[in-house]
Structures are given as C-alpha cells and as structure tokens.
Write an enzyme that holds these catalytic residues in place. Structure first.
Site, PDB file in Angstrom:
ATOM      1  CD  GLU A  87     -14.890   2.377 -18.825  1.00  0.00           C
ATOM      2  OE1 GLU A  87     -16.013   2.278 -18.344  1.00  0.00           O
ATOM      3  OE2 GLU A  87     -14.572   3.300 -19.611  1.00  0.00           O
ATOM      4  CB  CYS A 100      -7.838   1.405 -26.618  1.00  0.00           C
ATOM      5  SG  CYS A 100      -7.731   2.937 -25.709  1.00  0.00           S
ATOM      6  CB  CYS A 107      -5.782  10.140 -15.314  1.00  0.00           C
ATOM      7  SG  CYS A 107      -4.382  11.043 -16.022  1.00  0.00           S
ATOM      8  CB  CYS A 111      -6.882  16.767 -19.568  1.00  0.00           C
ATOM      9  SG  CYS A 111      -5.120  16.389 -19.607  1.00  0.00           S
ATOM     10  CB  CYS A 114      -9.917  13.919 -20.370  1.00  0.00           C
ATOM     11  SG  CYS A 114      -9.596  12.176 -20.059  1.00  0.00           S
ATOM     12  CB  CYS A 327     -10.123   9.376 -27.577  1.00  0.00           C
ATOM     13  SG  CYS A 327      -8.722   8.439 -28.125  1.00  0.00           S
TER      14      CYS A 327
HETATM   15  N1  SAH Z   1      -3.129  10.112 -20.820  1.00  0.00           N
HETATM   16  C1  SAH Z   1      -2.758   9.861 -22.158  1.00  0.00           C
HETATM   17  C2  SAH Z   1      -3.468   8.686 -22.780  1.00  0.00           C
HETATM   18  C3  SAH Z   1      -4.932   8.505 -22.487  1.00  0.00           C
HETATM   19  S1  SAH Z   1      -6.017   9.715 -23.167  1.00  0.00           S
HETATM   20  C4  SAH Z   1      -2.933  11.122 -22.996  1.00  0.00           C
HETATM   21  O1  SAH Z   1      -3.527  12.069 -22.516  1.00  0.00           O
HETATM   22  O2  SAH Z   1      -2.432  11.128 -24.111  1.00  0.00           O
HETATM   23  C5  SAH Z   1      -6.068   9.226 -24.885  1.00  0.00           C
HETATM   24  C6  SAH Z   1      -6.366  10.360 -25.849  1.00  0.00           C
HETATM   25  O3  SAH Z   1      -7.723  10.807 -25.699  1.00  0.00           O
HETATM   26  C7  SAH Z   1      -5.504  11.588 -25.637  1.00  0.00           C
HETATM   27  O4  SAH Z   1      -5.046  12.066 -26.867  1.00  0.00           O
HETATM   28  C8  SAH Z   1      -6.466  12.562 -25.012  1.00  0.00           C
HETATM   29  O5  SAH Z   1      -6.091  13.893 -25.144  1.00  0.00           O
HETATM   30  C9  SAH Z   1      -7.738  12.231 -25.760  1.00  0.00           C
HETATM   31  N2  SAH Z   1      -8.958  12.733 -25.144  1.00  0.00           N
HETATM   32  C10 SAH Z   1      -9.214  12.922 -23.837  1.00  0.00           C
HETATM   33  N3  SAH Z   1     -10.485  13.377 -23.662  1.00  0.00           N
HETATM   34  C11 SAH Z   1     -11.032  13.462 -24.898  1.00  0.00           C
HETATM   35  C12 SAH Z   1     -12.312  13.847 -25.382  1.00  0.00           C
HETATM   36  N4  SAH Z   1     -13.282  14.195 -24.548  1.00  0.00           N
HETATM   37  N5  SAH Z   1     -12.519  13.828 -26.716  1.00  0.00           N
HETATM   38  C13 SAH Z   1     -11.538  13.439 -27.564  1.00  0.00           C
HETATM   39  N6  SAH Z   1     -10.314  13.047 -27.163  1.00  0.00           N
HETATM   40  C14 SAH Z   1     -10.062  13.061 -25.842  1.00  0.00           C
HETATM   41 FE1  SF4 Z   2      -5.199  11.836 -18.055  1.00  0.00          FE
HETATM   42 FE2  SF4 Z   2      -7.272  12.238 -19.683  1.00  0.00          FE
HETATM   43 FE3  SF4 Z   2      -5.346  14.061 -19.529  1.00  0.00          FE
HETATM   44 FE4  SF4 Z   2      -4.845  11.685 -20.715  1.00  0.00          FE
HETATM   45  S1  SF4 Z   2      -6.296  13.253 -21.396  1.00  0.00           S
HETATM   46  S2  SF4 Z   2      -3.556  12.768 -19.208  1.00  0.00           S
HETATM   47  S3  SF4 Z   2      -6.124  10.341 -19.423  1.00  0.00           S
HETATM   48  S4  SF4 Z   2      -6.711  13.474 -17.843  1.00  0.00           S
END
Ligand code: SAH
Ligand code: SF4
Length: 358
Positions: A87, A100, A107, A111, A114, A327
C-alpha cells in the site's frame, strides 16, 4: 524481468545501442524528471517507445484506490508481479505533498500494535517497486510538486537496507529531491542506523521509540530484545555525530501503556540529550490489538508535559484513518483487499486511477 526504474543509466544506454546518443538523455529525463513512462516520452520515435514499453514493464499494478479527507489523502493497493500486495498513501498539505511508501511486503518485526506487524512478512521489495510508488503518487498529485517521501508504509526500511539506500540515492540524485525531504522511519535496527549515518545522505531519521524503558519496549517492539534502549541510544548518537541532522522519535500513545506520568519522564530523559523532536501519534485502531489509544485530553496533557520538560513535541494528525491509511494501519496482505482471484489473476476493485500505461 527488469522493470523500468530498476535500470541504471548505463544499462539504459546499452539497451539503446544503435540509437543516437541524445535518446538516452531524452528518456532518462522523461522517466526521472518528468514522471513519464516510455509511451509518453513523445520526443522518442513511436517504434522505440513501443519496444521499451514491452521490454521494461511497470512493476506495480494498482488494484484499488481510495480517496478521503476531502480529496487530500489517497491510498493505493498495488499488486506486484508475483501477486504480493503493498500500500502507498499520498497526502496533500497546504505547504507540501508527501508520499508514504512501503519498503517490504509485510514486516517481520512483529510490533504488537501495528497491523503490518500482525500480518507478518511476505518478501523484500525491489528498487523499482519502491520508486514506482513515488512516481505513481507524483503523477496523481500533479500539478502540485511531490515534495516529501516518507518510509512509513508497510515494512521496516532498514531490514531492506540496500534497496532503501538505493532508492534514496536515486530519488536524491536522479529525481532531484532534497535529502532533507526524504524521511526514513525505523523501529530501531541499531547497526543499520549507524551504517545509514555513514552513507553521506543528510536525510531525516525518525526512530519509532514508543517506550523508553526496556520492559515496555520489549512488549511493543520485540526488536528491543536484540537492540535495547541503551544500544539504540548509541546508534542515535552516531546518527547525530555523523550527519549533524536532528532526530525525531515517534511515539504512538496507548492508553495506560505509554501515556503515564512515568512514561512521560522516561521519554523526556531519553530524548533530551539528543535534542530530539517527538512526534506523538494517537494510536490508530488495528484489528489485532485491543488496547485503546489515549484520550484526546491525555494526548494534549502528554504533549504539554513534554514541552514543559523542554522537549519539542507535536501531535501528528490522523490523516487517512477512515480508509485505514494512517500509520500502522497498512496491511494489504491480510485484509482481503488484495483483489486477487484464486488463479492468481488480478481483479480490479474500485480502480479510479488509470494503470500506468507504458
Ligand atoms: N517499520 C518502520 C516504518 C513503518 S511503520 C517503523 O516502525 O518505524 C510507520 C510508523 O507507524 C511507525 O512510527 C510505527 O511505530 C507507527 N505505527 C505502527 N502501528 C501504529 C498504530 N496502530 N497507530 C499509530 N502508529 C502506528
Ligand atoms: Fe514493522 Fe509495523 Fe513494527 Fe514498523 S511498526 S517495524 S512496520 S511491525
């Protein structure tokens, strides 16, 4: 098969052997400076355009496009040549137009909060698969100029290091984008941050911190078990020493988890030696994480608390939330939006954009 934006200038020149030399420049300009696909570089003879279009196809097929925020946010789902999906989100603001991009299909970092992390890893993207996201978005945003690229879509850019750096170099050197307007967001792959610091690219780096104590961060971002907060701090120091660039920390505010007074003190103590900017992101809802985001009131109190402690902090708006484009909400892979039939062919669901015609 080699796709268009994978080619180096030398490879392109080789494939145009026998043509007048200026053709290489015409095509290169068209691709990198004018966001044109070969079929549209009308200074080239028709037969040559046809040959190039066939030889170097597009890497991405748009299978869905959704617009929200009164036309200011667009999200695409793209199918890759093997059926994996990613996406991309385009966001127009008063002062800038930002895309973006995804750096991986899925991934592996896991996390908990996410949607991408919940979906798991499919594969690495190639240089052209990332660059083409930028080009498609730039075309859609025209006549406004695309000014910023952020690696905050699907995937961990520093876990696809060579491709990420290859894309950054090309956007900077070939597309002429300012390195400062290119932002890499990382979950904290410490050695890769240090390597990136030495690439000679004055980028913007965003570190997704979310917790400044190891116990909470281990839960939210399991990479912390490998590179803990102290190790990450060393990498951040290297970043600042080597690049002279400011650093920002991302912090998704989660009710009762990382929005407490204790979390506030820990974050302020962690960010302060780096003079880091803190970006607070109200947690966006995802299907696999049931803890709520902080209340708007708590978000404000947390921001004010940081400012009172001398930390530069802003709250990121929740652009694209209603279309799962904000995000952490991107997860084309699992949400049944992939638009692929069982036999692997692509269905076109609500496609509004014309697929890039070569
Ligand atoms: N993997 C990288 C970039 C992609 S995620 C990273 O983790 O930084 C982009 C951003 O979205 C990151 O700051 C991540 O922590 C945030 N993010 C992930 N899940 C989210 C959520 N459910 N609500 C708000 N931010 C989120
Ligand atoms: Fe991967 Fe989501 Fe963690 Fe970023 S926030 S490293 S996209 S699992």
């Amino acid at each position: 098969m080699t796709t268009l934006y994978e080619l180096t200038r030398a490879e392109l020149a080789a494939s145009l052997e026998g043509e007048p030399r200026f053709r290489v420049e015409q095509l290169w300009r068209g691709l990198w400076r004018e966001d044109r696909f070969p079929a549209e570089v009308t200074t080239l003879p028709r037969a040559l355009r046809d040959r190039l279009s066939e030889a170097y196809p597009a890497a991405l097929t748009p299978i869905n496009e959704v617009v929200s925020d009164g036309g200011a946010t667009t999200k695409w789902v793209f199918a890759l040549s093997d059926g994996a999906t990613i996406e991309t989100v385009l966001m127009a603001y008063d002062d800038r137009v930002t895309v973006c991009v995804s750096s991986q299909a899925g991934c592996a970092m896991g996390c908990s909060f996410c949607a991408t992390g919940q979906a798991g890893f499919t594969r690495q993207l190639t240089v052209s698969e990332v660059v083409e996201q930028v080009v498609v978005a730039a075309r859609a945003g025209a006549p406004r100029r695309l000014s910023n690229v952020v690696f905050m879509g699907i995937g961990e850019p520093l876990a696809n290091y060579d491709v990420t750096v290859g894309v950054l170099r090309r956007l900077h050197e070939e597309r002429g984008m300012s390195a400062r307007h290119l932002t890499v967001s990382t979950v904290g792959v410490a050695p890769a941050i240090e390597r990136l610091a030495r690439e000679g690219l004055p980028l913007t780096l965003a570190v997704s911190l979310h917790a400044a104590n190891d116990e909470t961060r281990n839960d939210l971002a399991p990479i912390n078990r490998r590179y803990d907060r102290a190790r990450l701090a060393r990498a951040c120091e290297t970043w600042i020493d080597e690049t002279g660039r400011r650093l920002s920390f991302e912090w998704a505010l989660i009710d009762g988890v990382n929005d407490t007074d204790r979390a506030l003190d820990e974050l302020a103590a962690y960010a302060s030696p780096f003079a880091a900017h803190v970006n607070l992101i109200p947690l966006n809802p995802t299907p696999g994480y049931l803890v709520r985001g902080s209340t708007p009131e708590r978000v404000r109190v947390f921001r004010d608390g940081l400012i009172a402690r001398g930390i530069n902090a802003t709250v990121r708006n929740t652009r694209g939330r209603s279309i799962d484009a904000a995000c952490g909400q991107l997860a084309a892979v699992t949400r049944g939006k992939r638009g692929l039939r069982r036999d692997g062919s692509v269905t076109t669901v609500a496609v509004r954009a014309k697929p890039p015609s070569h």
